[in-house]
Design an enzyme around this catalytic site. Structure first.
Site, mmCIF file in Angstrom:
data_model
loop_
_atom_site.group_PDB
_atom_site.id
_atom_site.type_symbol
_atom_site.label_atom_id
_atom_site.label_comp_id
_atom_site.label_asym_id
_atom_site.label_seq_id
_atom_site.Cartn_x
_atom_site.Cartn_y
_atom_site.Cartn_z
ATOM 1 N N GLU A 1 -4.031 -9.092 3.213
ATOM 2 C CA GLU A 1 -5.012 -8.990 5.055
ATOM 3 C C GLU A 1 -5.668 -9.837 5.242
ATOM 4 O OE1 GLU A 1 -2.604 -4.996 3.838
ATOM 5 O OE2 GLU A 1 -3.386 -6.822 3.040
ATOM 6 N N GLU B 1 0.676 -1.411 -0.100
ATOM 7 C CA GLU B 1 0.132 0.142 -0.150
ATOM 8 C C GLU B 1 1.139 1.233 -0.364
ATOM 9 O OE1 GLU B 1 -4.260 -1.033 1.757
ATOM 10 O OE2 GLU B 1 -2.781 -1.026 3.144
#
Length: 250
Positions: free
Chosen positions: A136, A116
């Protein structure tokens, strides 16, 4: 008898200001440069410095990997209040708003929060060892630090869902095909500096306004016109165009 207490301050980011650019190295190689709270704070300090004195930023990881993700030991202890604070997301959003171009030079793992952080950069360059992914959901959480709104823009909705929902990792070749990377090179840091060499030869104000316009949502022709009007009145624009015309005469 006096007892002295030694306080050890962890440093997780190495910052080198080269005058026309800033090189930021994530520096936790023993932990695959996992992003922890100390690193978040230090990267906020980097952002503050670059906001005061705008210049391009090169972001790289120490050792074999860019960043293997957020620090899971810290994430395990975070609860609702920390999630609502958007600790990582706020930093990555701030990084994305930096006024001059940002380049992620990636080798090895760029996973979870590490991925990210690269998505928040303007341009990514990678070695053949690079791997991007957002695992995640396998940890019972979601990629909530920008992947949901940056990755679809970068690679398209279909590939983004393959990564975010299907657990797909993108190796360097797949990332290049998807448009996530500018190029694959053996020396990612050298390639990033060559790119910045080209960047700094351009007008800093033109780059700043271009980045602002490109990142603004939706169509905004009036904003383009205003930004262009500002640039048309600068001495830098006149000098650059005069120099171009003089070169053309030779």
């Amino acid at each position: 008898m006096t007892t002295e207490t030694t306080v050890t301050t962890e440093t997780t980011v190495d910052v080198e200001d080269r005058g026309d650019r800033v090189v930021v190295t994530l520096d936790r190689p023993a932990h695959r440069n996992a992003i922890n709270a100390v690193m978040i704070a230090e990267l906020h300090d980097v952002c503050a410095a670059v906001e005061r004195d705008p210049k391009p930023v090169v972001l790289v990881g120490r050792g074999e990997h860019f960043a293997g993700g957020a620090d899971i030991a810290e994430l395990r202890e975070r609860e609702r209040t920390e999630a609502l604070a958007g600790i990582n997301r706020n930093l990555f959003d701030r990084f994305a708003r930096l006024p001059q171009p940002t380049i992620a030079a990636v080798s090895g793992y760029a996973l979870g929060g590490g991925a990210e952080l690269t998505y928040a950069c303007d341009i990514r360059i990678a070695t053949p060892t690079a791997v991007f992914g957002n695992p995640e959901p396998g940890l019972g959480i979601l990629a909530a630090a920008g992947a949901s709104y940056r990755l679809p823009t970068l690679v398209g909705m279909s590939v983004a869902k393959q990564v975010l929902l299907g657990g797909r990792s993108l190796d360097a070749e797949a990332a290049l095909r998807a448009g996530l990377l500018l190029e694959i090179v053996d020396d990612h840091l050298d390639a990033a500096h060559r790119l910045v060499d080209r960047v700094v030869r351009q007008s800093a104000l033109a780059l700043r306004l271009t980045k602002t316009i490109v990142d603004a949502p939706g169509a905004h022709p009036w904003a383009d016109d205003i930004a262009q009007a500002v640039l048309f009145e600068t001495e830098d624009k006149r000098d650059r165009m005069i120099a171009f015309l003089e070169r053309k005469k030779r």
